[in-house]
Design a protein around this motif. Structure first.
Motif, PDB file in Angstrom:
ATOM      1  N   LYS A 520     -40.725  48.141   3.668  1.00 17.67           N
ATOM      2  CA  LYS A 520     -41.189  47.959   5.044  1.00 17.67           C
ATOM      3  C   LYS A 520     -42.277  48.959   5.425  1.00 17.67           C
ATOM      4  O   LYS A 520     -42.831  48.883   6.527  1.00 17.67           O
ATOM      5  N   SER A 521     -42.597  49.910   4.539  1.00 12.89           N
ATOM      6  CA  SER A 521     -43.636  50.888   4.844  1.00 12.89           C
ATOM      7  C   SER A 521     -44.975  50.182   4.974  1.00 12.89           C
ATOM      8  O   SER A 521     -45.312  49.296   4.187  1.00 12.89           O
ATOM      9  N   ASN A 522     -45.740  50.610   5.961  1.00 13.57           N
ATOM     10  CA  ASN A 522     -47.046  50.009   6.197  1.00 13.57           C
ATOM     11  C   ASN A 522     -47.955  51.076   6.787  1.00 13.57           C
ATOM     12  O   ASN A 522     -47.795  51.480   7.923  1.00 13.57           O
ATOM     13  N   SER A 523     -48.884  51.567   5.971  1.00  7.96           N
ATOM     14  CA  SER A 523     -49.816  52.615   6.378  1.00  7.96           C
ATOM     15  C   SER A 523     -49.085  53.847   6.912  1.00  7.96           C
ATOM     16  O   SER A 523     -49.263  54.239   8.072  1.00  7.96           O
ATOM     17  N   PRO A 524     -48.242  54.491   6.087  1.00  4.00           N
ATOM     18  CA  PRO A 524     -47.549  55.718   6.517  1.00  4.00           C
ATOM     19  C   PRO A 524     -48.543  56.809   6.914  1.00  4.00           C
ATOM     20  O   PRO A 524     -49.573  56.993   6.255  1.00  4.00           O
ATOM     21  N   GLN A 525     -48.216  57.545   7.967  1.00 10.53           N
ATOM     22  CA  GLN A 525     -49.122  58.560   8.497  1.00 10.53           C
ATOM     23  C   GLN A 525     -48.558  59.976   8.425  1.00 10.53           C
ATOM     24  O   GLN A 525     -49.215  60.891   7.955  1.00 10.53           O
ATOM     25  N   ASP A 526     -47.353  60.167   8.915  1.00 13.98           N
ATOM     26  CA  ASP A 526     -46.792  61.512   9.000  1.00 13.98           C
ATOM     27  C   ASP A 526     -45.381  61.508   8.438  1.00 13.98           C
ATOM     28  O   ASP A 526     -44.758  60.449   8.268  1.00 13.98           O
ATOM     29  N   ILE A 527     -44.861  62.711   8.164  1.00 12.82           N
ATOM     30  CA  ILE A 527     -43.570  62.836   7.494  1.00 12.82           C
ATOM     31  C   ILE A 527     -42.833  64.055   8.033  1.00 12.82           C
ATOM     32  O   ILE A 527     -43.463  65.064   8.406  1.00 12.82           O
ATOM     33  N   SER A 532     -30.141  66.958   8.077  1.00 15.07           N
ATOM     34  CA  SER A 532     -29.216  66.257   7.180  1.00 15.07           C
ATOM     35  C   SER A 532     -29.836  66.021   5.811  1.00 15.07           C
ATOM     36  O   SER A 532     -29.172  65.505   4.909  1.00 15.07           O
ATOM     37  N   GLY A 533     -31.111  66.344   5.672  1.00 15.53           N
ATOM     38  CA  GLY A 533     -31.812  66.090   4.418  1.00 15.53           C
ATOM     39  C   GLY A 533     -32.447  64.717   4.359  1.00 15.53           C
ATOM     40  O   GLY A 533     -32.872  64.275   3.285  1.00 15.53           O
ATOM     41  N   ASN A 534     -32.547  64.031   5.497  1.00 16.24           N
ATOM     42  CA  ASN A 534     -33.236  62.748   5.547  1.00 16.24           C
ATOM     43  C   ASN A 534     -34.738  62.968   5.685  1.00 16.24           C
ATOM     44  O   ASN A 534     -35.175  63.898   6.375  1.00 16.24           O
ATOM     45  N   VAL A 535     -35.522  62.120   5.057  1.00 16.47           N
ATOM     46  CA  VAL A 535     -36.977  62.183   5.131  1.00 16.47           C
ATOM     47  C   VAL A 535     -37.455  61.028   6.004  1.00 16.47           C
ATOM     48  O   VAL A 535     -37.187  59.864   5.718  1.00 16.47           O
ATOM     49  N   TRP A 536     -38.180  61.355   7.082  1.00 14.21           N
ATOM     50  CA  TRP A 536     -38.645  60.367   8.050  1.00 14.21           C
ATOM     51  C   TRP A 536     -40.151  60.192   7.931  1.00 14.21           C
ATOM     52  O   TRP A 536     -40.883  61.169   7.795  1.00 14.21           O
ATOM     53  N   ILE A 537     -40.615  58.953   8.019  1.00 14.12           N
ATOM     54  CA  ILE A 537     -42.039  58.641   7.909  1.00 14.12           C
ATOM     55  C   ILE A 537     -42.451  57.744   9.066  1.00 14.12           C
ATOM     56  O   ILE A 537     -41.755  56.773   9.402  1.00 14.12           O
ATOM     57  N   ALA A 538     -43.585  58.077   9.686  1.00 15.30           N
ATOM     58  CA  ALA A 538     -44.167  57.246  10.735  1.00 15.30           C
ATOM     59  C   ALA A 538     -45.131  56.260  10.097  1.00 15.30           C
ATOM     60  O   ALA A 538     -46.090  56.661   9.435  1.00 15.30           O
ATOM     61  N   ASN A 539     -44.871  54.955  10.295  1.00 16.04           N
ATOM     62  CA  ASN A 539     -45.704  53.895   9.730  1.00 16.04           C
ATOM     63  C   ASN A 539     -46.590  53.293  10.815  1.00 16.04           C
ATOM     64  O   ASN A 539     -46.091  52.647  11.742  1.00 16.04           O
ATOM     65  N   ARG A 540     -47.904  53.508  10.660  1.00 19.30           N
ATOM     66  CA  ARG A 540     -48.845  52.998  11.664  1.00 19.30           C
ATOM     67  C   ARG A 540     -48.903  51.480  11.656  1.00 19.30           C
ATOM     68  O   ARG A 540     -49.139  50.842  12.675  1.00 19.30           O
ATOM     69  N   GLY A 541     -48.704  50.885  10.494  1.00 24.34           N
ATOM     70  CA  GLY A 541     -48.736  49.432  10.387  1.00 24.34           C
ATOM     71  C   GLY A 541     -50.137  48.871  10.495  1.00 24.34           C
ATOM     72  O   GLY A 541     -51.127  49.558  10.254  1.00 24.34           O
ATOM     73  N   LEU A 550     -40.497  53.309  11.809  1.00 24.23           N
ATOM     74  CA  LEU A 550     -40.105  54.573  11.187  1.00 24.23           C
ATOM     75  C   LEU A 550     -39.288  54.251   9.947  1.00 24.23           C
ATOM     76  O   LEU A 550     -38.410  53.391   9.989  1.00 24.23           O
ATOM     77  N   SER A 551     -39.576  54.926   8.851  1.00 21.88           N
ATOM     78  CA  SER A 551     -38.763  54.802   7.637  1.00 21.88           C
ATOM     79  C   SER A 551     -37.930  56.059   7.480  1.00 21.88           C
ATOM     80  O   SER A 551     -38.406  57.167   7.744  1.00 21.88           O
ATOM     81  N   GLU A 552     -36.690  55.895   7.046  1.00 24.94           N
ATOM     82  CA  GLU A 552     -35.798  57.029   6.790  1.00 24.94           C
ATOM     83  C   GLU A 552     -35.280  56.925   5.359  1.00 24.94           C
ATOM     84  O   GLU A 552     -34.521  56.019   5.028  1.00 24.94           O
ATOM     85  N   PHE A 553     -35.693  57.873   4.512  1.00 24.81           N
ATOM     86  CA  PHE A 553     -35.143  57.972   3.167  1.00 24.81           C
ATOM     87  C   PHE A 553     -33.890  58.836   3.263  1.00 24.81           C
ATOM     88  O   PHE A 553     -33.950  60.015   3.620  1.00 24.81           O
ATOM     89  N   ILE A 554     -32.753  58.247   2.932  1.00 27.04           N
ATOM     90  CA  ILE A 554     -31.450  58.829   3.240  1.00 27.04           C
ATOM     91  C   ILE A 554     -31.075  59.958   2.270  1.00 27.04           C
ATOM     92  O   ILE A 554     -31.014  59.755   1.058  1.00 27.04           O
ATOM     93  N   GLY A 555     -30.820  61.155   2.826  1.00 28.72           N
ATOM     94  CA  GLY A 555     -30.198  62.252   2.084  1.00 28.72           C
ATOM     95  C   GLY A 555     -30.934  62.734   0.859  1.00 28.72           C
ATOM     96  O   GLY A 555     -30.313  63.273  -0.059  1.00 28.72           O
ATOM     97  N   THR A 556     -32.267  62.591   0.817  1.00 32.60           N
ATOM     98  CA  THR A 556     -32.998  62.901  -0.414  1.00 32.60           C
ATOM     99  C   THR A 556     -33.556  64.319  -0.471  1.00 32.60           C
ATOM    100  O   THR A 556     -33.897  64.802  -1.556  1.00 32.60           O
ATOM    101  N   ALA A 557     -33.662  65.001   0.657  1.00 31.61           N
ATOM    102  CA  ALA A 557     -34.300  66.321   0.708  1.00 31.61           C
ATOM    103  C   ALA A 557     -33.282  67.408   1.025  1.00 31.61           C
ATOM    104  O   ALA A 557     -32.181  67.133   1.504  1.00 31.61           O
ATOM    105  N   SER A 558     -33.659  68.654   0.751  1.00 31.14           N
ATOM    106  CA  SER A 558     -32.803  69.779   1.130  1.00 31.14           C
ATOM    107  C   SER A 558     -32.928  69.987   2.638  1.00 31.14           C
ATOM    108  O   SER A 558     -34.037  70.085   3.166  1.00 31.14           O
TER     109      SER A 558
END
Length: 735
Positions: A520-527, A532-541, A550-558
């Motif tokens: 579902k990512s479309n032209s990601p801009q910021d991160i 909780s270690g979730n990685v969030w991305i703002a998708n401009r679309g 917004l995309s959330e990669f679950i539990g992948t980061a420290s």
């Protein structure tokens, strides 16, 4: 046909609170009967709202017992439990991916956090309900917000990988051994799992490793559908969220509660989402002068500061999104097409201004500074020099210095806390810099930039010397990289055209060649990374509301403590921690001949964070007489300020040890302040031959309202011990 485990031991646990992966409290247990049924009727949690979970181990689904069976269902707060619960492969996948950062270092069934990040664990537990419904054992979760999309096929495929072992003849079966072998991490952590829960955690923690081989195992027992049609390149789980007024979002930030904030330049609004992805901002927050907002950050009070390119102003919002400023109230100070906004430890607001290159105003790119009350501290044309040109990215280092990414001249700039250029006239160049737009400083004191045209990232040290090659660092799915962030392990996360890329502290690639993908990512801009270690991305679309997500990669980061006011650090108090672990600065030493081996200046201890909000710092004392040694320390801040900036209602705890336990020592930790001529307030005493190895310095009643300035004095009384080495470790803070 799916067969439930009979004779499995079901245990109800309350999460640990002494560190990541710490031992939980067993509340109750039972054994599954015919059909896999079980019941736990009586138990007590303390406190009532403590997070609890279930682990089912052993039993048999066939002809023989299978000790390799281990399943989990995370239930959430003890005072809000469901009446009926399924513990199966789907709930295990959801629980493990959401809680992965709280299960390491791993002992089967352990989930815990340090006392300073219980909120991060609670937010992670809430995420489980986006992925799976524990009442039915199916994906997606019952609390997945309307309009959100969960990776159901990927969750089911992972569940089927585990089911192949669980539904087999036993732990020695080809299905179990195939899983355990494929899930074994690469060296040096290549310990082969012996149960399904550990195997799934290994997969979640190493999502690229043996991805194709693991996929092959899923076809042996497809209990859960729909499933992936082909092998993925990695096993991360990403959830996609819509609503809340999202309209081509280009900047995100995380507040102290784990809420996600995003700017929407197209509609001049700001969006807010809960840690679980629930939209909290209706059609978006408006007012307060919001006009083509470019970036935002959260201050110590929880207020949101926004940089507006449309009218060269700043807007302050309350935690509920209410404007705290009138339109064009916060202006001046050099604001000219403001881009990135950051906030330092003293709640000063700093802004990188693109200037003429972005708006044709004739005003040079510059750096603005404002107080928390909105008063300009920078001159009318801002702070200039140091190579600033079409400046887009901005970040703080542990000393409060500002680092700026200059898209216009393939360079980066460095400014002091006073706004004085440290970098040369042309800025720092090299290292593959190519129109950099985003910048971060990691916990290892390295500066990293993203280069969209070069499909690369660059790295420099704090002296401005390039560490990356002339082509930058490439690979890992870097394609049009934009936003870049660092987690508390100093791993770098980059928003790319496909989703996200990850690199370790040394710049080694951790993501696959296609990156971590979100369909579902479309032209990601910021991160951004949360606690909780979730990685969030703002998708401009593509400019439509439907593709603004917004995309959330679950539990992948420290996990990192949010918000942060310098390099992202381990998830505990960033007012104190500034670079992932404590770095002390010697203010002065008082001893015969100043024999302390750590000279004045930044003390660079041999220390590593252990993930529990604790560190070890060595204090070397070379004299061998009975004279008292006094060393005054402060924690990071401006070098000219020999004090600790300490908010109210916090305490420091010291665990003191000596490598010469047979000798007698007497140590004092003294608390001074406030003011530039501070007076003694309180002390704790430690004796090496006593049992009081964890003296606590409680400053709750000492700190006045608001932030004040303090420092610590360490006093050691050695008794004829030549070459003494004394350590102060496990220094923790808590709100």
């Amino acid at each position: 046909m799916y067969k439930p485990a009979v004779g499995a031991t079901v245990k109800l646990f309350q999460v640990g609170t002494t560190g990541y992966g710490s031992a939980p409290t067993l509340l109750a247990q039972t054994v599954t009967g015919t059909g896999g049924s079980w019941n736990i009727a009586t138990f007590t949690c303390s406190p009532d709202g403590a997070e609890v979970y279930l682990v089912a181990s052993g039993g048999s689904t066939g002809l023989s017992a299978n000790p390799g069976i281990s399943l989990m269902s995370f239930l959430g707060p003890c005072n809000a439990l469901p009446r009926n619960v399924i513990i199966n492969e789907v709930t295990t996948v959801a629980s493990v991916w959401a809680l992965a950062q709280f299960m390491k270092p791993f002992s089967v069934g352990n989930v815990g956090s340090p006392s300073t990040n219980t909120l991060g664990l609670a937010n992670a537990a809430r995420t489980v309900a986006n992925l799976a419904t524990v009442a039915t054992g199916r994906a997606p979760g019952n609390l997945l917000p309307i309009g959100a999309t969960a990776p159901v096929a990927k969750i089911n495929t992972l569940a089927n990988i585990a089911a192949a072992c669980i539904q087999s003849l036993g732990v020695s079966s080809p299905e179990c051994q195939g899983l355990f072998t494929a899930a074994t991490p690469a060296a040096p952590n290549n310990v082969k799992p012996t149960d399904t829960l550990t195997a799934l955690l290994d997969i979640a923690s190493n999502p690229v490793h043996n991805a194709s081989a693991l996929f092959t195992l899923s076809s042996a027992n497809q209990q859960f559908t729909p499933v992936l049609a082909a092998a993925p390149t990695e096993w991360t789980l990403a959830v996609n969220f819509t609503g809340g007024g999202l309209d081509s979002p280009n900047s995100i930030a995380v507040d102290s509660l784990g809420n996600i904030w995003a700017t929407n330049p197209s509609s001049s609004t700001v969006s807010k989402f809960s840690p679980g992805g629930v939209a909290l901002s209706g059609a978006g927050f408006t007012g307060g002068g919001l006009s083509s907002p470019q970036s935002l950050a959260v201050d110590h009070t929880g207020h949101i500061w926004v940089a507006n390119a449309g009218n060269n102003s700043l807007t302050e919002l309350s935690a509920s999104g209410t404007p705290m400023t009138n339109p064009l109230q916060v202006i001046g100070g050099g604001l000219s097409f403001p881009q990135k906004l950051v906030i330092d430890t003293f709640d000063n607001i700093w802004i990188a201004n693109c200037g003429d290159a972005c708006n044709g105003s004739g005003k040079a790119a510059n750096l603005s500074k404002f107080t928390s009350a909105g008063a300009a501290l920078s001159p009318a044309n801002g702070f200039t020099g140091g190579g600033l040109n079409a400046s887009k990215g901005l970040a703080l280092d542990a000393l409060g210095n500002l680092w700026i990414a200059n898209e216009g001249t393939n360079s980066i700039s460095k400014f002091s806390t006073a706004g004085v250029a440290v970098s040369p006239v042309a800025g720092y160049t090299g290292g593959g810099l190519l129109r950099p737009v985003s910048i971060t400083v990691d916990a290892g004191a390295k500066v990293w930039m993203s280069n969209p045209p070069g499909d690369s990232i660059s790295s420099f040290n704090l002296s401005g010397v390039a560490l990356s090659s002339s082509t930058g660092t490439i690979g890992g799915g870097l394609s049009g990289p934009r936003g870049i962030a660092s987690d508390s392990a100093a791993n770098k996360w980059i928003a790319t055209n496909h989703g996200a890329a990850e690199f370790d502290a040394a710049g080694n690639v951790l993501s696959p060649s296609t990156g971590f993908a979100d369909s579902k990512s479309n032209s990601p801009q910021d991160i951004a990374i949360d606690n909780s270690g979730n990685v969030w991305i703002a998708n401009r679309g593509d400019g439509s509301l439907a593709n603004s997500t917004l995309s959330e990669f679950i539990g992948t980061a420290s996990p990192v403590m949010t918000p942060f006011f310098g390099p992202p650090g381990a998830a505990f108090d960033n007012m104190i921690n500034a670079n992932g672990y404590f770095s002390f600065i010697v203010v002065r030493t008082i001893s015969p001949g100043n024999n302390v081996s750590n000279p004045p200046g930044y003390l660079k201890p041999t220390a590593t964070a252990n993930g529990n909000g604790t560190v070890t710092v060595a204090v070397l004392d070379s004299h061998s007489d009975t004279t008292e040694e006094i060393i005054d320390y402060r924690l990071p801040g401006a070098l000219s300020n020999p004090y600790i900036s300490l908010a109210t209602n916090r305490f420091l705890q010291f665990h003191l040890t000596s490598i010469n336990p047979g000798h007698f020592y007497n140590a004092n930790i003294l608390f001074f302040g406030p003011g530039t001529n501070p007076t003694f307030l309180k002390e704790v005493v430690w004796l090496s031959n006593s049992t009081n190895l964890n003296p606590t310095l409680d400053v709750n009643t000492l700190a006045p309202s608001g932030a004040a300035q303090y420092f610590l004095r360490y006093r050691l009384f050695p008794f004829n011990v030549p070459g003494n080495v004394f350590t102060i470790d496990s220094i923790t803070t808590s709100p």
